[in-house]
Scaffold this motif. Structure first.
Motif, PDB file in Angstrom:
ATOM      1  N   THR A  24       0.840  -1.210   0.000  1.00  0.00           N
ATOM      2  CA  THR A  24       0.000   0.000   0.000  1.00  0.00           C
ATOM      3  C   THR A  24       0.871   1.256   0.000  1.00  0.00           C
ATOM      4  N   ARG A  47       2.833  12.817  15.419  1.00  0.00           N
ATOM      5  CA  ARG A  47       1.471  12.290  15.370  1.00  0.00           C
ATOM      6  C   ARG A  47       0.789  12.484  16.716  1.00  0.00           C
ATOM      7  N   ASN A  51      -4.285   9.139  17.982  1.00  0.00           N
ATOM      8  CA  ASN A  51      -4.479   8.470  16.694  1.00  0.00           C
ATOM      9  C   ASN A  51      -3.778   7.109  16.723  1.00  0.00           C
ATOM     10  N   HIS A  56       1.206  -4.916  12.503  1.00  0.00           N
ATOM     11  CA  HIS A  56       1.478  -5.778  11.348  1.00  0.00           C
ATOM     12  C   HIS A  56       2.047  -7.110  11.831  1.00  0.00           C
ATOM     13  N   LYS A 104      -8.139   2.755  23.105  1.00  0.00           N
ATOM     14  CA  LYS A 104      -9.356   2.082  22.643  1.00  0.00           C
ATOM     15  C   LYS A 104      -9.319   0.594  23.001  1.00  0.00           C
ATOM     16  N   THR A 106     -10.214  -1.683  20.915  1.00  0.00           N
ATOM     17  CA  THR A 106      -9.936  -2.441  19.684  1.00  0.00           C
ATOM     18  C   THR A 106      -8.509  -2.193  19.204  1.00  0.00           C
ATOM     19  N   ARG A 110      -3.103  -6.118  10.412  1.00  0.00           N
ATOM     20  CA  ARG A 110      -3.092  -6.688   9.058  1.00  0.00           C
ATOM     21  C   ARG A 110      -1.792  -7.423   8.775  1.00  0.00           C
ATOM     22  N   PRO A 131       2.651   2.988  11.180  1.00  0.00           N
ATOM     23  CA  PRO A 131       1.838   3.969  10.455  1.00  0.00           C
ATOM     24  C   PRO A 131       2.545   4.296   9.138  1.00  0.00           C
ATOM     25  N   SER A 132       1.897   5.040   8.272  1.00  0.00           N
ATOM     26  CA  SER A 132       2.556   5.439   7.035  1.00  0.00           C
ATOM     27  C   SER A 132       3.788   6.290   7.380  1.00  0.00           C
ATOM     28  N   SER A 170      -4.521   0.650   3.242  1.00  0.00           N
ATOM     29  CA  SER A 170      -5.437  -0.479   3.421  1.00  0.00           C
ATOM     30  C   SER A 170      -6.834   0.016   3.805  1.00  0.00           C
ATOM     31  N   ILE A 172      -9.951  -0.250   6.212  1.00  0.00           N
ATOM     32  CA  ILE A 172     -10.108  -0.683   7.610  1.00  0.00           C
ATOM     33  C   ILE A 172     -11.557  -1.117   7.845  1.00  0.00           C
ATOM     34  N   ARG A 184     -12.211   3.069   7.194  1.00  0.00           N
ATOM     35  CA  ARG A 184     -11.404   3.854   6.256  1.00  0.00           C
ATOM     36  C   ARG A 184     -11.500   3.190   4.897  1.00  0.00           C
ATOM     37  N   GLU A 209     -10.336   8.134  10.391  1.00  0.00           N
ATOM     38  CA  GLU A 209      -9.383   9.219  10.171  1.00  0.00           C
ATOM     39  C   GLU A 209      -9.825  10.473  10.923  1.00  0.00           C
ATOM     40  N   VAL A 212     -11.163   9.214  15.446  1.00  0.00           N
ATOM     41  CA  VAL A 212     -10.195   8.807  16.468  1.00  0.00           C
ATOM     42  C   VAL A 212      -9.212   9.914  16.778  1.00  0.00           C
TER      43      VAL A 212
END
Ligand code: TXA
Ligand code: MG
Length: 317
Positions: A24, A47, A51, A56, A104, A106, A110, A131-132, A170, A172, A184, A209, A212
């Motif tokens: 991605t 960041r 967030n 992974h 959170k 959750t 991935r 993260p990216s 990806s 979500i 997302r 996006e 959160v």
């Protein structure tokens, strides 16, 4: 295993960050079990702490290391789409740092589909949060050069995996009671998920996006250059005829305009190719000192919906 991967393992074992290729976008990776390493991610990206990060893993069996009470339908999706660009929300394992999930219950997980990163993940004793690999609110990176241009001197070691084949983040997906929700939009289309589960999937209008990260606007992935989206390129060009315009278009009918430069996302009107080129072309146009980038919205079907979501988030107005 090549020496580059060996070097990455050493750095990660030492709580340092490594930039990893995925199908991605490039990720800024750290040991998910190290508080120190996780903190470095937030600092480097600038960041906000509210967030959360995506975890992974290298194989489905590793799910039990990061989550619990796995729903049957989530496993169905994981089996079908992994390795691949679908991130699934699970109930978080108790031992997982709340820094990853921003408090959170959750956790987003991935298995990325890139040979180098899969080899790396399967040789580590821990999952990776990633993260990216761009500073917050910058355009996501689909090549090592994009990473360096966003992170500058703070760029950690990069595992070079070439140009990202999918080029958009990806999708979500999560479970809200009996409802399956997309939080997302991304590389996997809603219809593909519906086909696998045999039920309807809703797109949460409060996509992750935005919700959160309270206080952050829907604006995201933004180029430095003023950026607008439109379905009517001619009209916008006329309106801004005194400006140095760069055009980002889907169809070829705009090639003969008086824009300074015209970039086509795909030559064959192929949506997947358009997604793969999206950030690359955004980066290219953003380097040209233009007054304005005008982006043509895609047909609003399939992956076009995800591309339009990114174009609209990138827009300045
Ligand atoms: O394709 C991708 O997903 C890339 C590659 C590197 O894997 N990663 C990526 O990470 O896009 P990032 O941090 O740029 O975006 C992660 C998104 C954020 O919008 C975050 O709010 C959301 O995932 N997220 C993470 N955990 C979540 C959770 N528990 N619930 C809802 N949203 C979550
Ligand atoms: Mg990102």
């Amino acid at each position: 295993m090549n020496t580059e991967i060996q070097k990455a393992i050493k750095l990660l074992d030492n709580d340092d960050l490594v930039v990893i290729p995925t199908e991605t976008v490039y990720g800024l990776a750290a040991n998910a079990y190290s508080e120190k390493a996780i903190e470095k991610i937030f600092k480097t990206k600038n960041r906000p702490a509210n967030n959360p990060l995506i975890v992974h893993i290298g194989r489905i069996e590793d799910l039990s290391k990061v989550c619990k009470n796995i729903p049957k339908r989530a496993l169905q999706l994981a089996t079908h789409f992994w390795p691949g660009p679908l991130t699934i929300l699970f109930e978080k394992a108790d031992h997982l740092s709340p820094k990853i999930t921003a408090g959170k219950t959750t956790v987003a997980v991935r298995i990325p589909n890139h040979p180098t990163t899969l080899t790396l993940l399967n040789h580590l004793k821990y999952p990776l949060v990633a993260p990216s690999a761009n500073r917050s609110n910058h355009i996501s990176p689909t090549s090592p050069e994009h990473v360096t241009s966003s992170l500058g001197t703070e760029t950690p070691f990069i595992l070079d995996g070439g140009f990202c084949s999918r080029g958009i983040e990806s999708t979500i997906v999560g479970f809200d009671g009996n409802t399956v929700k997309i939080y997302r939009l991304g590389a996997i289309e809603k219809e593909e998920i519906e086909r696998v589960l045999g039920c309807d999937v809703v797109i949460s209008n409060n996509t992750s996006e935005v919700t959160v990260a309270p206080g952050m606007s829907a604006k995201h992935y933004a180029p430095k250059t003023a950026f607008i989206t439109t379905q009517n390129i001619e009209k916008e060009i006329e309106k801004y005829s005194n400006k140095k315009i760069g055009l980002m278009c889907f169809s070829s009918k705009h090639l003969n305009t008086n824009a300074v430069i015209v970039k086509q996302l795909t030559l064959e009107e192929d949506m997947k190719q358009a997604a793969a080129n999206l950030y690359k072309i955004m980066h290219e146009l953003d380097q040209l000192n233009l007054d304005l980038i005008i982006a043509e919205l895609m047909p609003n079907i399939g992956i076009g919906i995800s591309i339009n979501d990114r174009l609209i988030r990138a827009s300045s107005y």
